[in-house]
Structure formats: structure tokens, C-alpha cells
Design an enzyme around this catalytic site. Structure first.
Site, PDB file in Angstrom:
ATOM      1  N   ARG A  58       0.860  -1.212   0.080  1.00 42.78           N
ATOM      2  CA  ARG A  58      -0.026   0.025   0.003  1.00 42.78           C
ATOM      3  C   ARG A  58       0.986   1.159   0.124  1.00 42.78           C
ATOM      4  O   ARG A  58       0.547   2.402  -0.679  1.00 42.78           O
ATOM      5  CB  ARG A  58      -0.795  -0.106   1.180  1.00 42.78           C
ATOM      6  N   GLN A  93     -10.023   9.140   7.836  1.00 42.69           N
ATOM      7  CA  GLN A  93      -9.534   7.980   8.150  1.00 42.69           C
ATOM      8  C   GLN A  93      -8.744   7.189   7.328  1.00 42.69           C
ATOM      9  O   GLN A  93      -8.018   6.238   7.521  1.00 42.69           O
ATOM     10  CB  GLN A  93     -10.903   6.904   7.893  1.00 42.69           C
ATOM     11  N   HIS A 111      -6.464   7.549  11.663  1.00 43.31           N
ATOM     12  CA  HIS A 111      -6.064   6.189  11.939  1.00 43.31           C
ATOM     13  C   HIS A 111      -4.350   5.836  11.623  1.00 43.31           C
ATOM     14  O   HIS A 111      -4.179   4.975  10.975  1.00 43.31           O
ATOM     15  CB  HIS A 111      -6.800   5.299  10.699  1.00 43.31           C
TER      16      HIS A 111
HETATM   17  N1  APR Z   1     -16.555   8.453  -4.726  1.00 45.77           N
HETATM   18  C1  APR Z   1     -17.159   8.423  -3.933  1.00 45.77           C
HETATM   19  N2  APR Z   1     -17.536   7.349  -2.653  1.00 45.77           N
HETATM   20  C2  APR Z   1     -16.906   6.469  -3.056  1.00 45.77           C
HETATM   21  C3  APR Z   1     -16.126   6.027  -4.263  1.00 45.77           C
HETATM   22  C4  APR Z   1     -16.041   7.375  -5.236  1.00 45.77           C
HETATM   23  N3  APR Z   1     -15.409   7.154  -6.393  1.00 45.77           N
HETATM   24  N4  APR Z   1     -15.784   4.594  -4.344  1.00 45.77           N
HETATM   25  C5  APR Z   1     -16.288   4.218  -3.256  1.00 45.77           C
HETATM   26  N5  APR Z   1     -17.092   5.294  -2.472  1.00 45.77           N
HETATM   27  C6  APR Z   1     -17.601   4.844  -1.179  1.00 45.77           C
HETATM   28  C7  APR Z   1     -18.315   3.771  -1.143  1.00 45.77           C
HETATM   29  O1  APR Z   1     -19.738   3.858  -1.552  1.00 45.77           O
HETATM   30  C8  APR Z   1     -18.160   3.436   0.382  1.00 45.77           C
HETATM   31  O2  APR Z   1     -19.354   3.963   1.006  1.00 45.77           O
HETATM   32  O3  APR Z   1     -16.698   5.046  -0.197  1.00 45.77           O
HETATM   33  C9  APR Z   1     -17.000   4.300   0.945  1.00 45.77           C
HETATM   34  C10 APR Z   1     -15.816   3.328   1.347  1.00 45.77           C
HETATM   35  O4  APR Z   1     -16.080   2.713   2.374  1.00 45.77           O
HETATM   36  P1  APR Z   1     -15.131   1.615   2.887  1.00 45.77           P
HETATM   37  O5  APR Z   1     -14.089   0.831   2.080  1.00 45.77           O
HETATM   38  O6  APR Z   1     -15.758   0.875   4.090  1.00 45.77           O
HETATM   39  O7  APR Z   1     -13.906   2.631   3.585  1.00 45.77           O
HETATM   40  P2  APR Z   1     -13.874   3.739   5.047  1.00 45.77           P
HETATM   41  O8  APR Z   1     -15.380   3.972   5.174  1.00 45.77           O
HETATM   42  O9  APR Z   1     -12.739   4.830   4.849  1.00 45.77           O
HETATM   43  O10 APR Z   1     -13.486   2.633   5.944  1.00 45.77           O
HETATM   44  C11 APR Z   1     -13.204   3.069   7.420  1.00 45.77           C
HETATM   45  O11 APR Z   1     -12.528   1.090   8.079  1.00 45.77           O
HETATM   46  O12 APR Z   1     -11.050  -0.777   7.590  1.00 45.77           O
HETATM   47  C12 APR Z   1     -11.175   0.381   8.378  1.00 45.77           C
HETATM   48  O13 APR Z   1      -9.258   1.648   8.902  1.00 45.77           O
HETATM   49  C13 APR Z   1     -10.166   1.247   7.694  1.00 45.77           C
HETATM   50  O14 APR Z   1     -10.136   3.666   7.691  1.00 45.77           O
HETATM   51  C14 APR Z   1     -10.936   2.577   7.428  1.00 45.77           C
HETATM   52  C15 APR Z   1     -12.183   2.366   7.909  1.00 45.77           C
END
Ligand code: APR
Length: 239
Positions: A58, A93, A111
């Protein structure tokens, strides 16, 4: 309502169009790795080589990723809001440095950061751009094998929570960008901001699991909806 102090909570979705993976989307990181193995203290104790490899990949992906239009729009928002006597605080995050590379100055990494290493022996943090491994020596105390990614794992306490709570209490607008609202305490910030009197807005690809808590939501790719929202917000702020 006059918008002066904005707090943004960003998640992996804001960096998705820069080519960095999200976690819970269809091909997300947690569909390819067991988070228990690569994002917990136990996982690191059990198999540090696997964990270092996960974060080394990463960290190296970061070298070929660039800030996208959403990161750049938030940096412009901060600059212009400060010029109008207001403020913008990004609570992220994300462990990437795309907000900083886009020009945002007030960024709180709750984080942790991929480009930082934490020594388990002397507890110092060091900026770290190279690979980390079980044979890496700490630059400060010289001990070998005690360095870990300076990233908050599940079961650990997120960083800077006092500053975050202070910012939430002072803001008049709370905006979540690109987060699924699945992980606490970040997922609880919208409720905290609302109770403390802020208006709340969700900008996401699709409604998150916290969507109903927000006053309003706009949905679509961050590189499209964030610049539009920033332009509208700046047009409504007297300069
Ligand atoms: N534009 C806007 N939103 C998007 C896009 C995009 N191009 N692509 C994906 N998303 C949205 C998805 O719909 C989803 O709601 O971004 C979100 C990503 O969610 P996660 O993958 O769960 O990521 P996140 O919310 O940052 O996770 C929180 O979980 O695993 C832990 O530490 C890790 O910081 C992370 C935390």
C-alpha cells in the site's frame, strides 16, 4: 445558515479515483485480505512478515497515486474559507497523504499514516517511505525488528480524538466524504456534530449505512460531486 467552520470526515472513497483501494466495495481490500490477519495487533504478533508485506504494497502504491479533483477541491475550500475568516478541518480515516499533497493544511489522521513508522521499543514515530520488515532497524534506538506501520489497527484507540471532538463541537457544518459509516468512532461523528448544532451533509458514491442520520446527501463519484459542492459553498460565503 452562515457556514464558517467546516469539519470534513473523509474515507477511502475520496481516494478511490486516485487508484487506491477501498475496503468494503465489491473488490475492496477486505475482500482480498482477512482484516484479522493484517489489521490487528494479534495479526501482527502472529505473522509480522504478512502484515509488513500488506502495508509495504500500500505504501508503494502511494508513490504512483496522485490527489484527484476531490482532494484538490477540499484544499481550495480550506484556502478560501480561511480568506473569508472561516476554517476547514479534515479528519481523515485514510492513511494516504493525498490531502496533504493536494495542499490541505489542517488534516487530522485518526487512523495514522502509511508514511510513518512506530517503534515498539522506543515508541518514537519516524517518517518512513521505504519498505518495513522484521529486519528493519529503528533509526532512533537502533533496535531491530520492533518497527511497525504507524497505522491504528482494529482494537486500538484512534489518534487525536480530543482535537477531533473539539473540532466537532465548534463546527457549523459537518460533511462526510467517501466513507461507508461502518467503523466507529468515526461513524458516530455525524450524530455528535448534529447534537452539537451543526448541519450535516453526506457526499458519497451511494448512501452509506449512516445516510439517514444526515440532513442531506448527494451521491456520485467524489471527483464530480465534491468540486460542485465546494463551488456552491464558496459562492454562498460572503468574501
Ligand atoms: N466516490 C465517492 N465515494 C466512493 C467512491 C467514489 N469514487 N468509491 C467508493 N466510494 C464510497 C463507497 O460507497 C463506500 O461508502 O466510499 C466508501 C468506502 O467505504 P469503506 O471501503 O468502508 O472505507 P472507509 O469508510 O474509509 O473505512 C473506514 O475501516 O477498515 C477500516 O481503517 C479502515 O479507515 C478504514 C475504515
Amino acid at each position: 445558515m452562515q457556514v464558517r467552520r467546516i469539519v470534513l470526515l473523509t474515507g477511502a472513497g475520496i481516494s478511490a479515483e486516485s487508484g487506491l483501494g477501498t475496503f468494503r466495495d465489491r473488490d475492496g481490500l477486505w475482500t482480498r485480505h482477512r482484516l484479522e490477519d493484517v489489521a490487528t495487533p494479534d495479526g501482527f504478533r502472529r505473522n509480522p512478515v504478512l502484515v509488513h508485506d500488506f502495508y509495504n504494497r500500500r505504501r508503494s502504491d502511494l508513490k504512483t497515486a496522485s490527489p484527484n479533483a476531490a482532494h484538490l477541491a477540499l484544499a481550495r475550500l480550506e484556502q478560501e474559507m480561511i480568506g473569508a475568516g472561516g476554517s476547514v478541518t479534515i479528519v481523515t480515516q485514510n492513511v494516504d497523504d493525498l490531502h496533504e499533497r493536494a495542499g490541505s493544511k489542517t488534516v487530522i489522521h485518526m487512523h495514522g499514516e502509511l508514511l510513518s513508522a512506530l517503534c515498539g521499543a522506543c515508541e518514537t514515530r519516524d517518517r518512513w517511505e521505504a519498505d518495513l520488515g522484521v529486519e528493519t532497524e529503528c533509526r532512533r534506538c537502533g533496535v531491530v525488528g520492533t518497527l511497525r506501520p504507524d497505522v491504528v489497527w482494529f482494537g486500538e484507540i484512534p489518534y487525536h480524538m480530543t482535537n477531533i471532538q473539539r473540532a466537532l463541537a465548534a463546527c457549523d457544518l459537518f460533511v462526510a466524504v467517501g466513507t461507508s459509516g461502518e467503523v466507529y468512532p468515526a461513524a458516530g461523528f455525524v450524530e455528535m456534530a448534529r447534537v452539537l448544532g451543526a448541519a450535516t451533509l453526506e457526499l458519497n458514491l451511494e448512501p452509506s449505512s449512516s445516510a439517514r442520520v444526515f440532513d442531506a446527501g448527494r451521491y456520485g463519484p467524489a471527483t464530480e460531486i465534491v468540486p460542485v459542492w465546494v463551488a456552491e459553498t464558496l459562492a454562498s460565503v460572503p468574501h
